[in-house]
Design an enzyme around this catalytic site. Structure first.
Site, PDB file in Angstrom:
ATOM      1  N   GLU A   1       3.884  -4.894   3.599  1.00 20.79           N
ATOM      2  CA  GLU A   1       2.325  -5.147   3.209  1.00 20.79           C
ATOM      3  C   GLU A   1       1.561  -5.552   4.558  1.00 20.79           C
ATOM      4  O   GLU A   1       2.008  -6.156   5.613  1.00 20.79           O
ATOM      5  CB  GLU A   1       2.258  -5.709   2.154  1.00 20.79           C
ATOM      6  CG  GLU A   1       2.321  -7.217   2.388  1.00 20.79           C
ATOM      7  CD  GLU A   1       1.816  -7.976   0.777  1.00 20.79           C
ATOM      8  OE1 GLU A   1       1.931  -7.158  -0.442  1.00 20.79           O
ATOM      9  OE2 GLU A   1       1.936  -9.307   0.790  1.00 20.79           O
TER      10      GLU A   1
ATOM     11  N   ASP B   1      -5.316 -13.485   3.690  1.00 17.79           N
ATOM     12  CA  ASP B   1      -5.500 -12.129   3.907  1.00 17.79           C
ATOM     13  C   ASP B   1      -6.494 -11.943   4.940  1.00 17.79           C
ATOM     14  O   ASP B   1      -7.382 -11.318   4.961  1.00 17.79           O
ATOM     15  CB  ASP B   1      -5.469 -11.191   3.033  1.00 17.79           C
ATOM     16  CG  ASP B   1      -4.758 -11.496   1.840  1.00 17.79           C
ATOM     17  OD1 ASP B   1      -5.110 -11.378   0.708  1.00 17.79           O
ATOM     18  OD2 ASP B   1      -3.344 -11.806   2.084  1.00 17.79           O
TER      19      ASP B   1
HETATM   20  O1  AHR Z   1      -3.883 -11.744  -1.395  1.00 14.53           O
HETATM   21  C1  AHR Z   1      -3.568 -10.756  -2.321  1.00 14.53           C
HETATM   22  C2  AHR Z   1      -2.614  -9.829  -2.011  1.00 14.53           C
HETATM   23  O2  AHR Z   1      -1.221 -10.748  -1.901  1.00 14.53           O
HETATM   24  C3  AHR Z   1      -2.746  -9.006  -0.689  1.00 14.53           C
HETATM   25  O3  AHR Z   1      -3.365  -7.883  -0.752  1.00 14.53           O
HETATM   26  C4  AHR Z   1      -1.252  -8.770  -0.565  1.00 14.53           C
HETATM   27  O4  AHR Z   1      -1.188  -8.619   0.988  1.00 14.53           O
HETATM   28  C5  AHR Z   1      -0.547  -9.854  -0.966  1.00 14.53           C
HETATM   29  O5  AHR Z   1       0.533  -9.492  -1.507  1.00 14.53           O
END
Ligand code: AHR
Length: 450
Positions: A196, A20
């Site tokens: 997301e 991320d």
């Molecule tokens: O990496 C942790 C979480 O995993 C992140 O917040 C999300 O983007 C993914 O699902």
């Protein structure tokens, strides 16, 4: 001369075990970096004057999870922003006693240098539901600050959808929050129904929002939402979704589950895509706890119509180059090499500079989407052929890269095995020939960019 990593050349993976990834280029000239760490227990920031130097920069832990209660588990996907003269970090967190009670929280720091002084907890970003919420990102547009985040709607089957809302301050949204994307296409619904990891890029009169979909294993892929920059961003009808992923697993370059991206710019002002991926497909156990989502960086290109062209995840190693003449970029077309003014499949024009097959002090040029195939001369022509392991092939696929014969800021390629014979443009093809006139020198001079 092999480009070494300290040439500012991006080398992938850029930073191992950082998922991320978020890069923010501040007005002080520093690139600031933060990301999820494998332990999900802290927020660290590092900074450097170039993207590549982030790899060696020492991270500073600026905040650690609480022992219990809120913000005590699953510290996910921090982003650092500079808003109205102060630094903010958006992140998601759960609780030791309820690991997936994930909510969005904000930290604030008034220091000039965010690696110094203290970060103040501004609390949770309260949204429409008390439900699973994460991956908040903020941007300003026409005087209004917005937040985009992922959240579970109790009335919608699945995990998360993307929402946007205006903000009254950097830690408070104003209702209504509006859903701008929900997992609808098959590639968004692989194992988990997830949208997301939104990231915002304003270019060419449009607002682009990339996001990541499906489970975080090799199914993970990036989608794209587009709105005109003069549209009402709080009207779902303003946003259109690309029906296909814009960036996805690529077996050829060995990159799996690319996603949760951010955007930055190179010192030359070129758009750079920052994202994570694994360099293997199959994961033992829960992907969420596999630590090998590595941060990667690569050039983002643009189509003639102003839409982004993400290409494919480039292979590990030095960032591939593109070689150009006044009339276009060179790309492979079968075993031929042609010069194309409008390359649509970017990967066909990307070549990784590797140690010369015949001499590691020289170079060879390997296609990124036809690994094992190299630029070589044969019968006075230039071809993309598969390495057959012979000395003859090695000699004909090894080049000495010189400063451009007609422009020392550009490049020229001399055949390692045929001194004074250079790659030359000939119409929309390339040939191998000796150089005698200024026209020859010009035709043997190429642009090289990553
Ligand atoms: O990496 C942790 C979480 O995993 C992140 O917040 C999300 O983007 C993914 O699902």
């Amino acid at each position: 001369q092999m480009p070494s990593s300290n040439d500012g050349q991006i080398v992938n993976p850029l930073i191992e075990q950082r998922a991320d990834p978020w890069v923010y280029l501040h007005t002080d000239g520093y690139y600031y970096f933060t990301a999820s760490v494998p332990e999900y227990d802290r927020i660290e920031i590092r900074r450097a004057m170039t993207i590549q130097e982030l790899a060696a920069a020492v991270p500073v832990v600026v905040w650690e999870k609480h022992p219990e209660g809120i913000m005590s588990k699953h510290i996910w996907a921090p982003e650092i922003h500079h808003i109205d003269g102060k630094w903010y970090i958006y992140f998601a967190a759960g609780r030791e006693d309820e690991a997936f009670a994930i909510r969005i929280y904000v930290l604030e720091n008034e220091a000039e240098n965010p690696l110094e002084q203290s970060w103040v907890e501004k609390g949770e970003v309260k949204t429409r539901w008390d439900s699973f919420a994460l991956d908040a990102t903020s941007f300003e547009h026409q005087g209004v600050r917005y937040l985009v985040w992922a959240q579970h709607d109790p009335d919608i089957l699945g995990n998360t959808n993307l929402y946007i809302a205006a903000m009254s301050d950097p830690w408070t949204i104003i209702q209504p929050q509006v859903m701008i994307s929900t997992p609808e296409f098959e590639w968004e619904r692989r194992r988990f129904l997830v949208n997301e990891g939104a990231a915002v890029l304003k270019r060419n009169g449009r607002i682009y929002i990339t996001y990541s979909a499906s489970a975080t294993n090799h199914y993970y892929a990036m989608g794209l939402l587009t709105a005109a920059d003069d549209s009402n961003l709080l009207d779902p009808a303003s946003w259109s979704k690309s029906p296909d992923p814009v960036f996805a697993t690529n077996e050829t370059t060995g990159q799996y589950g690319p996603g949760h991206n951010s955007f930055t710019v190179s010192p030359d002002g070129d758009d750079i895509l920052i994202y994570h991926a694994r360099n293997y497909r199959d994961i033992a156990g829960d992907p969420l706890y596999d630590p090998n989502r590595h941060t990667r960086a690569q050039r983002l290109y643009w189509n003639p119509d102003g839409t982004p062209n993400f290409g494919i995840p480039v292979p590990d190693g030095v960032h591939p180059v593109r070689i150009s003449t006044e009339t276009g970029f060179i790309r492979h077309d079968g075993d031929s090499i042609v010069i194309d003014a409008n390359v649509s499949d970017i990967a066909d024009s990307q070549f990784q500079i590797v140690p010369g097959l015949a001499d590691s002090d020289a170079i060879s040029l390997e296609s990124i989407n036809r690994p094992g195939s190299f630029l070589r001369h044969r019968d006075g022509g230039i071809w993309l052929d598969e390495n057959d392991g012979s000395d003859e092939f090695a000699n004909e696929a090894t080049w000495i890269e010189h400063p451009g014969l007609a422009d020392s800021t550009a490049v020229s390629f001399e055949a390692y095995s045929l001194a004074d014979q250079y790659i030359k443009q000939h119409g929309n093809l390339l040939i191998l020939e000796s150089i005698s006139t200024n026209a020859d020198r010009a035709n043997a001079t190429f642009g090289e960019e990553f």
